[in-house]
Design a protein around this motif. Structure first.
Motif, PDB file in Angstrom:
ATOM      1  N   GLY A  10       0.818  -1.208   0.000  1.00 14.11           N
ATOM      2  CA  GLY A  10       0.000   0.000   0.000  1.00 14.11           C
ATOM      3  C   GLY A  10       0.847   1.251   0.000  1.00 14.11           C
ATOM      4  O   GLY A  10       1.839   1.363  -0.739  1.00 14.11           O
ATOM      5  N   PRO A  11       0.469   2.237   0.872  1.00 13.43           N
ATOM      6  CA  PRO A  11       1.223   3.493   0.928  1.00 13.43           C
ATOM      7  C   PRO A  11       2.661   3.268   1.368  1.00 13.43           C
ATOM      8  O   PRO A  11       3.563   3.982   0.962  1.00 13.43           O
ATOM      9  CB  PRO A  11       0.450   4.324   1.954  1.00 13.43           C
ATOM     10  CG  PRO A  11      -0.311   3.335   2.768  1.00 13.43           C
ATOM     11  CD  PRO A  11      -0.647   2.222   1.827  1.00 13.43           C
ATOM     12  N   LYS A  37      -3.538  11.193  -0.620  1.00  6.04           N
ATOM     13  CA  LYS A  37      -4.140  10.133  -1.422  1.00  6.04           C
ATOM     14  C   LYS A  37      -4.750   9.050  -0.531  1.00  6.04           C
ATOM     15  O   LYS A  37      -5.909   8.655  -0.707  1.00  6.04           O
ATOM     16  CB  LYS A  37      -3.095   9.513  -2.347  1.00  6.04           C
ATOM     17  CG  LYS A  37      -3.615   8.265  -3.069  1.00  6.04           C
ATOM     18  CD  LYS A  37      -2.521   7.575  -3.855  1.00  6.04           C
ATOM     19  CE  LYS A  37      -3.040   6.242  -4.432  1.00  6.04           C
ATOM     20  NZ  LYS A  37      -1.998   5.541  -5.204  1.00  6.04           N
ATOM     21  N   TRP A  38      -3.968   8.574   0.436  1.00  8.25           N
ATOM     22  CA  TRP A  38      -4.436   7.457   1.239  1.00  8.25           C
ATOM     23  C   TRP A  38      -5.435   7.883   2.317  1.00  8.25           C
ATOM     24  O   TRP A  38      -6.294   7.089   2.703  1.00  8.25           O
ATOM     25  CB  TRP A  38      -3.249   6.717   1.845  1.00  8.25           C
ATOM     26  CG  TRP A  38      -2.555   5.913   0.796  1.00  8.25           C
ATOM     27  CD1 TRP A  38      -1.432   6.238   0.104  1.00  8.25           C
ATOM     28  CD2 TRP A  38      -3.004   4.675   0.256  1.00  8.25           C
ATOM     29  NE1 TRP A  38      -1.125   5.296  -0.828  1.00  8.25           N
ATOM     30  CE2 TRP A  38      -2.076   4.301  -0.759  1.00  8.25           C
ATOM     31  CE3 TRP A  38      -4.083   3.826   0.513  1.00  8.25           C
ATOM     32  CZ2 TRP A  38      -2.204   3.133  -1.489  1.00  8.25           C
ATOM     33  CZ3 TRP A  38      -4.195   2.656  -0.213  1.00  8.25           C
ATOM     34  CH2 TRP A  38      -3.280   2.318  -1.204  1.00  8.25           C
ATOM     35  N   SER A  88     -12.299   2.275   3.427  1.00 11.17           N
ATOM     36  CA  SER A  88     -11.506   1.362   4.241  1.00 11.17           C
ATOM     37  C   SER A  88     -11.919   1.435   5.696  1.00 11.17           C
ATOM     38  O   SER A  88     -13.097   1.611   6.006  1.00 11.17           O
ATOM     39  CB  SER A  88     -10.013   1.644   4.061  1.00 11.17           C
ATOM     40  OG  SER A  88      -9.682   2.897   4.604  1.00 11.17           O
ATOM     41  N   GLN A  91      -8.546   7.727   0.449  1.00 11.20           N
ATOM     42  CA  GLN A  91      -8.922   6.324   0.224  1.00 11.20           C
ATOM     43  C   GLN A  91      -9.521   5.717   1.483  1.00 11.20           C
ATOM     44  O   GLN A  91     -10.545   5.033   1.448  1.00 11.20           O
ATOM     45  CB  GLN A  91      -7.677   5.546  -0.205  1.00 11.20           C
ATOM     46  CG  GLN A  91      -7.932   4.083  -0.541  1.00 11.20           C
ATOM     47  CD  GLN A  91      -8.477   3.896  -1.942  1.00 11.20           C
ATOM     48  OE1 GLN A  91      -8.395   4.815  -2.756  1.00 11.20           O
ATOM     49  NE2 GLN A  91      -9.049   2.734  -2.205  1.00 11.20           N
ATOM     50  N   TRP A  92      -8.872   5.950   2.626  1.00  9.97           N
ATOM     51  CA  TRP A  92      -9.379   5.401   3.877  1.00  9.97           C
ATOM     52  C   TRP A  92     -10.771   5.932   4.196  1.00  9.97           C
ATOM     53  O   TRP A  92     -11.620   5.201   4.705  1.00  9.97           O
ATOM     54  CB  TRP A  92      -8.416   5.746   5.020  1.00  9.97           C
ATOM     55  CG  TRP A  92      -7.136   4.959   4.990  1.00  9.97           C
ATOM     56  CD1 TRP A  92      -6.955   3.701   4.490  1.00  9.97           C
ATOM     57  CD2 TRP A  92      -5.870   5.400   5.460  1.00  9.97           C
ATOM     58  NE1 TRP A  92      -5.645   3.319   4.629  1.00  9.97           N
ATOM     59  CE2 TRP A  92      -4.950   4.341   5.226  1.00  9.97           C
ATOM     60  CE3 TRP A  92      -5.407   6.569   6.059  1.00  9.97           C
ATOM     61  CZ2 TRP A  92      -3.613   4.424   5.580  1.00  9.97           C
ATOM     62  CZ3 TRP A  92      -4.076   6.652   6.412  1.00  9.97           C
ATOM     63  CH2 TRP A  92      -3.195   5.594   6.173  1.00  9.97           C
TER      64      TRP A  92
END
Length: 354
Positions: free
Chosen positions: A15-16, A55-56, A64, A59-60
């Motif tokens: 992932g990240p 970005k993440w 997520s 996404q989370w």
């Protein structure tokens, strides 16, 4: 030496982390050792890191841990094992500090670990937001406590999410909101109806700045209030108490069922310390003001036949309220003793009562 370490880390990343490791690897092959010490983050690294973080985080939020996975956990009716991870709710002062990050990073890690093991996990968050600290802060700033508190909660929630900590935000509570404190009120009424909440006069630690009662633990070794720094005062106030002693034996026995370290259970047993005894009344030869007798409690009633004197604390009404009604030749000695006790000296003084 740098490249083998980065290459090894790269194989364990995903992932990240994978993206960040790849960036580090691409810059590490030509790196020269600079010795030990703080790492200097150049502009390229900072720009890459912030881009990756944004970005993440997005996404989370969308799909997520902070999003659909937590909200999909409904009444917990599946056959999966359940886990309830609860950390202490913070007071919404408006700013996180490293203590917050440490505590919530631990609960975040534990919740994530148990999810990976297949548990269905509840990891809620709330705010210990009801009370005088918020009111005093609002008075200082000239705004309503509700406005001040809600603003701080919004700021701290944003900071927690920015750190990358994930909670079941759809389970969020705040103790200053009516949907929470209505249950506090309901519980108090139930205690009162069952004679478990009562009023009586007692000496308390009083903060003259925050205008509130302090627990003994909230007064430091110099006698100062933990929040305001003012010298705490001893005052007699009529206030509400909860009759926890009605459950002392049940609490004491229940410790045997807990899987706690023996040392902790021993401390708890000493703190609860249930006792059964008898109250005796010693009648005064002459009433002092409205006091006609002295009540004492003992766990050894058989020893009452050997009593030669009764000791009174400096907070006893005969000493505190009616010192001027004591026999004249003893008043000054009692006053001097009370002053000595305040200065943490020991001893005693004869009240002259019979």
């Amino acid at each position: 030496m740098v490249w083998p370490l980065v290459s090894s880390a790269l194989r364990r990343c995903s992932g990240p982390q994978l993206q960040l490791c790849r960036w580090a690897a691409s810059n590490a092959q030509n790196a020269e050792p600079t010795g030990y010490g703080p790492i200097s983050l150049d502009a390229t690294y900072r720009e890459f890191y912030h881009t990756l973080e944004e970005k993440w985080q997005k996404q989370w939020k969308e799909d997520s841990l902070a999003g659909k996975q937590l909200r999909s956990v409904k009444p917990y009716t599946s056959a999966k094992k359940k886990s309830y991870v609860l950390s202490m709710f913070p007071y919404p002062s408006g700013r996180l500090h490293l203590g917050h990050v440490r505590v919530y990073a631990i609960s975040h890690t534990l919740a994530a670990y148990r999810r990976m093991l297949g548990y269905e996990v509840i990891h809620p968050m709330g705010w210990d937001s009801f009370g005088l600290p918020a009111e005093n802060a609002a008075i200082d700033r000239g705004i309503a406590p509700h406005v001040w508190t809600e603003s701080n909660i919004a700021d701290m929630k944003e900071q927690l999410e920015g750190v990358g900590l994930h909670f079941d935000w759809h389970r969020e509570i705040a103790t200053h909101r009516p949907d929470y404190y209505k249950w506090t009120q309901w519980l108090f009424l139930k205690l009162y109806e069952n004679n478990l909440a009562y009023q009586t006069a007692a000496f308390v630690n009083w903060d003259p700045v925050d205008q509130t009662v302090l627990a003994n633990e909230q007064v430091d070794s110099e006698g100062r209030a933990w929040r305001s720094g003012a010298m705490a005062e001893r005052r007699e106030l009529r206030q509400w108490f909860v009759r926890t002693s009605a459950y002392s034996q049940e609490l004491y026995d229940g410790l045997n069922e807990l899987e706690w370290p023996p040392a902790v259970k021993k401390l708890q047993k000493k703190w609860i310390n249930p006792s059964a005894g008898t109250v005796f009344k010693f009648k005064l030869a002459e009433a002092v003001a409205d006091e006609e007798c002295i009540e004492i409690y003992t766990t050894l009633p058989r020893d009452v036949f050997g009593v030669s004197f009764v000791a009174l604390s400096r907070s006893h009404p005969l000493v505190h309220k009616h010192i001027n009604n004591l026999p004249a030749e003893h008043r000054q000695k009692v006053r001097e003793f009370c002053t000595a006790v305040n200065a943490e000296r020991t001893g005693g003084a004869d009240t002259g009562l019979n």
